[in-house]
Write a protein that holds these residues in place. Structure first.
Motif, PDB file in Angstrom:
ATOM      1  N   GLY A 189       0.798  -1.225   0.000  1.00  0.00           N
ATOM      2  CA  GLY A 189       0.000   0.000   0.000  1.00  0.00           C
ATOM      3  C   GLY A 189       0.826   1.267   0.000  1.00  0.00           C
ATOM      4  O   GLY A 189       0.316   2.345   0.306  1.00  0.00           O
ATOM      5  N   LYS A 190       2.091   1.170  -0.394  1.00  0.00           N
ATOM      6  CA  LYS A 190       2.993   2.333  -0.359  1.00  0.00           C
ATOM      7  C   LYS A 190       2.486   3.478  -1.233  1.00  0.00           C
ATOM      8  O   LYS A 190       2.383   4.623  -0.780  1.00  0.00           O
ATOM      9  CB  LYS A 190       4.402   1.912  -0.812  1.00  0.00           C
ATOM     10  CG  LYS A 190       5.053   0.826   0.015  1.00  0.00           C
ATOM     11  CD  LYS A 190       6.420   0.472  -0.506  1.00  0.00           C
ATOM     12  CE  LYS A 190       6.378  -0.070  -1.930  1.00  0.00           C
ATOM     13  NZ  LYS A 190       5.575  -1.305  -2.058  1.00  0.00           N
ATOM     14  N   SER A 191       2.234   3.173  -2.502  1.00  0.00           N
ATOM     15  CA  SER A 191       1.827   4.217  -3.448  1.00  0.00           C
ATOM     16  C   SER A 191       0.493   4.843  -3.042  1.00  0.00           C
ATOM     17  O   SER A 191       0.316   6.067  -3.118  1.00  0.00           O
ATOM     18  CB  SER A 191       1.722   3.633  -4.863  1.00  0.00           C
ATOM     19  OG  SER A 191       2.987   3.185  -5.315  1.00  0.00           O
ATOM     20  N   THR A 192      -0.451   4.002  -2.600  1.00  0.00           N
ATOM     21  CA  THR A 192      -1.776   4.506  -2.213  1.00  0.00           C
ATOM     22  C   THR A 192      -1.680   5.436  -1.011  1.00  0.00           C
ATOM     23  O   THR A 192      -2.270   6.521  -0.986  1.00  0.00           O
ATOM     24  CB  THR A 192      -2.709   3.329  -1.894  1.00  0.00           C
ATOM     25  OG1 THR A 192      -2.745   2.430  -3.009  1.00  0.00           O
ATOM     26  CG2 THR A 192      -4.121   3.816  -1.602  1.00  0.00           C
ATOM     27  N   ILE A 193      -0.902   5.029  -0.013  1.00  0.00           N
ATOM     28  CA  ILE A 193      -0.765   5.844   1.197  1.00  0.00           C
ATOM     29  C   ILE A 193       0.036   7.112   0.892  1.00  0.00           C
ATOM     30  O   ILE A 193      -0.303   8.209   1.359  1.00  0.00           O
ATOM     31  CB  ILE A 193      -0.085   5.031   2.316  1.00  0.00           C
ATOM     32  CG1 ILE A 193      -0.976   3.847   2.712  1.00  0.00           C
ATOM     33  CG2 ILE A 193       0.199   5.910   3.524  1.00  0.00           C
ATOM     34  CD1 ILE A 193      -0.322   2.893   3.687  1.00  0.00           C
ATOM     35  N   ALA A 194       1.100   6.993   0.091  1.00  0.00           N
ATOM     36  CA  ALA A 194       1.895   8.162  -0.270  1.00  0.00           C
ATOM     37  C   ALA A 194       1.035   9.184  -1.006  1.00  0.00           C
ATOM     38  O   ALA A 194       1.153  10.399  -0.776  1.00  0.00           O
ATOM     39  CB  ALA A 194       3.085   7.744  -1.129  1.00  0.00           C
ATOM     40  N   ASN A 195       0.172   8.704  -1.886  1.00  0.00           N
ATOM     41  CA  ASN A 195      -0.727   9.595  -2.613  1.00  0.00           C
ATOM     42  C   ASN A 195      -1.677  10.308  -1.660  1.00  0.00           C
ATOM     43  O   ASN A 195      -1.934  11.519  -1.787  1.00  0.00           O
ATOM     44  CB  ASN A 195      -1.510   8.798  -3.652  1.00  0.00           C
ATOM     45  CG  ASN A 195      -2.387   9.672  -4.515  1.00  0.00           C
ATOM     46  OD1 ASN A 195      -1.906  10.519  -5.259  1.00  0.00           O
ATOM     47  ND2 ASN A 195      -3.695   9.492  -4.409  1.00  0.00           N
ATOM     48  N   ALA A 196      -2.215   9.573  -0.675  1.00  0.00           N
ATOM     49  CA  ALA A 196      -3.127  10.167   0.306  1.00  0.00           C
ATOM     50  C   ALA A 196      -2.415  11.197   1.174  1.00  0.00           C
ATOM     51  O   ALA A 196      -2.981  12.249   1.506  1.00  0.00           O
ATOM     52  CB  ALA A 196      -3.736   9.063   1.180  1.00  0.00           C
TER      53      ALA A 196
END
Length: 637
Positions: free
Chosen positions: A479-486
């Motif tokens: 979930g790195k990209s999803t959390i970084a985007n958030a």
């Protein structure tokens, strides 16, 4: 004269004799040498014979040696001298040398430290260790076998390491009836090989370590040999320290000596040359100059100090000088650069990681370096240059290295102290390679940092924020990209200037030439780290979402940035949870063997040991994880 007076007089004479003896031995020169060659060429036996003939064995040791010799099958009154040196149980059981054994002995003319180096190929790294400080190498050849692969390997390594005094000791002559023809054929064979690798001169002699022929006295069994005995040669050969004394002055600074406010000196071991009060010196890499006012030692001030002496040097001026700097003669200083060609001897079981950051230690200097793909490796049997992508255990290769700051050096061929180094793994602190600098790369001398009027502080001030790199790391599907985007979305609402570097996105352009081998992954992170650093120079808050499986590469990026600007965020999601998501179908392909080097399956992931922030998406939602990260970052100026 009374009896008591006689006793006192006798005691006084004994004391004078002891003082004279100690003074004589104290001022003897020291020769360090090694014995090397193939397995069972008689290296340990030779050293044992030297110890025995120089009367460096106590009676109880001799009794134990005779007893042990009977146990291993030595006949009659003969002694197995190898047992004096082979100290490990495994060595005695197998009759081989495994570790480097150091022994001390002396003669009337000189003191000696000899290193008995193992002959097996798998212990080549031990041999390199023993040879690194040697003035001379005794290369043994079994007269029955002639020049072997390990003879060539060890000769090449000795020449590579800079040992110019070589003795070719054709051993076990007693087993070939002291044949001059056998000796001449071996010398001719070795001479041809030696010339091919650049060895110009060597001293050949027929010996028998077991029988003692031509060791300390000329042997009647070889009337055709007119050269010196081994000990005669060892006693008269020029030692390295005398050669170093004639070179320009070099003093690597070990520590700044400041016992009180009235004294400030710079301590270290003089590598080459000499120095005296009044000499003008230069401190590298800064280039500042001053004049020597004092040379201080525990025994008082010196009028002159030379190579091999440990001293404290005081300056006339208050110039900056610290550990790792090099004090040199002002009109002939060494060079300083940050890119080099070097020869490496790989000493670690794990192969070299191209692009990974290692510590390089040269004298008192320690810098972070990356090693590029080797230009070639050397086949020591044929001297052929072989194309390779990395270096394995005992491999010898030539590669370019890049340091994170200027390194003060001289080519190894000119100065072993300022040209020889070791590489250290940043995670394990294990020594992984020995290296020798050949030369600095021309571009290292021609490329300079161009100063600009606006600094990174100016850029950050304009944006009213502190630059940071928020480094999201974790397994694929964590979930790195999803959390970084958030997180970036929330920072944007807070009027923060940001940019998100995503692992997949950069492979469409910047890193599209890279695959997924370990070397390519290291280079992938290095490039991203450099881009992130440039973005922080522009005052941005940079978010990166990369698996970045290796701690060494994450630490490499951390080292690029000022203290406190690298924030490691570990998206701590269990493998089973990450695999169950498998949005891209990558785990399925990896399990089927269709996708090689996939993190978590057939390639390791090294979890952060002390991340600044940790989130677990199996226990919290994306929104909760993002809020947690923002709270940890606050106050965010």
């Amino acid at each position: 004269m009374s009896g008591q007076d006689v006793i006192y007089k006798t005691d006084s004479l004994i004391a004078e004799d002891i003082d004279a003896y100690l003074d004589t031995h104290q001022h003897k020169s020291m020769l360090r040498f090694i014995t090397c060659g193939s397995v069972d060429d008689g290296k340990s036996t030779l050293i044992g014979r030297l110890l025995y003939d120089s009367k460096m064995i106590f009676e109880d040791q001799l009794d134990a040696l005779q007893s042990d010799s009977k146990k291993v099958g030595t006949q009659g009154q003969e002694i197995d001298f190898a047992l004096l040196v082979d100290g490990l149980a495994a060595e005695r059981e197998q009759g081989i040398t495994i570790d480097v054994a150091y022994r001390f002995f002396n003669t009337e003319k000189r003191k000696f430290i000899v290193a008995d180096c193992p002959g097996h190929e798998q212990y080549t790294r031990n041999m390199v260790t023993g040879a690194s400080t040697a003035d001379l190498a005794v290369i043994l050849i079994d007269a029955r076998k002639g020049v072997l692969v390990q003879t060539r390997r060890h000769s090449y390594l000795c020449h590579l390491i800079g040992i110019r005094n070589l003795v070719l000791a054709v051993n076990k002559m007693d087993l070939v009836d002291y044949s001059q023809q056998v000796f001449d054929d071996i010398v001719a064979d070795y001479t041809e090989f030696a010339r091919s690798i650049g060895i110009e001169t060597f001293t050949a002699m027929p010996i028998s370590g077991f029988k003692g022929d031509n060791i300390t006295a000329a042997s009647d069994n070889t009337p055709w040999y007119k050269g010196p005995t081994l000990v005669e040669h060892l006693e008269t050969v020029e030692v390295l320290s005398s050669v170093d004394a004639a070179k320009p002055f070099r003093l690597p600074v070990q520590w700044v000596n400041r016992p009180n406010l009235d004294f400030r000196g710079f301590s270290g071991l003089i590598a080459t040359g000499s120095v005296k009060p009044g000499d003008e010196v230069r401190v590298l890499p800064s280039g500042k100059t001053s004049t020597v006012t004092r040379i201080v030692t525990l025994d008082g001030d010196l009028d002159k100090a030379t190579a091999g002496q440990s001293v404290t040097v005081c300056f006339a001026d208050e110039i900056d000088c610290s550990r790792g700097n090099v004090i040199a003669v002002a009109d002939n200083p060494p060079q300083a650069a940050d890119q080099f060609e070097a020869t490496l001897v790989w000493l670690n079981d794990e192969a070299m990681h191209v692009g990974r950051a290692y510590w390089l230690k040269l004298g008192t200097q320690t810098v972070s370096v990356t090693v590029q793909q080797p230009k070639y490796a050397v086949n020591v049997n044929t001297m052929e240059h072989v194309a390779v992508k990395t270096l394995d255990l005992n491999a010898i290769g030539v590669a370019e290295i890049i340091t994170d700051k200027d390194l003060v050096f001289e080519p190894y061929a000119e100065n072993r102290s300022l040209g020889g180094f070791i590489l250290i793994d940043k995670l394990t602190n294990a020594t992984v390679a020995a290296g020798m600098i050949n030369f600095s790369l021309r571009r290292a001398q021609n490329v300079h940092w161009q100063p600009t009027d606006l600094t990174r502080k100016d850029h950050a001030s304009l944006k009213n924020q502190t630059p940071k790199v928020l480094w999201f790391t974790g397994l694929s599907g964590a979930g790195k990209s999803t959390i970084a985007n958030a997180v970036e979305t929330r920072l944007n609402l807070m009027n923060r200037h940001t940019f998100l570097l995503d692992g997949d996105n950069v492979r469409h352009g910047l890193n599209k030439d890279l695959g997924f081998t370990e070397a390519d992954r290291i280079e992938n992170i290095r490039r991203v780290g450099e881009v992130a650093k440039l973005m922080t120079d522009a005052g941005l808050i940079v978010l990166t979402a990369f698996i970045s499986p290796f701690r060494a590469e994450r630490d490499m990026v951390r080292a690029m940035l000022p203290e406190g600007e690298f924030v490691e965020i570990f998206v701590d999601t269990p493998l089973a949870v990450a695999e169950s998501r498998d949005v891209k179908g990558l785990y399925k392909k990896a399990r089927a063997g269709e996708l090689k080097n996939f993190t978590g399956i057939d390639s390791p992931y090294e979890e952060p040991k002390s991340p600044e922030i940790r989130v677990n998406t199996s226990e919290m939602s994306v929104e909760e994880a993002a809020e947690h990260i923002i709270r940890q970052l606050m106050p965010l100026k």
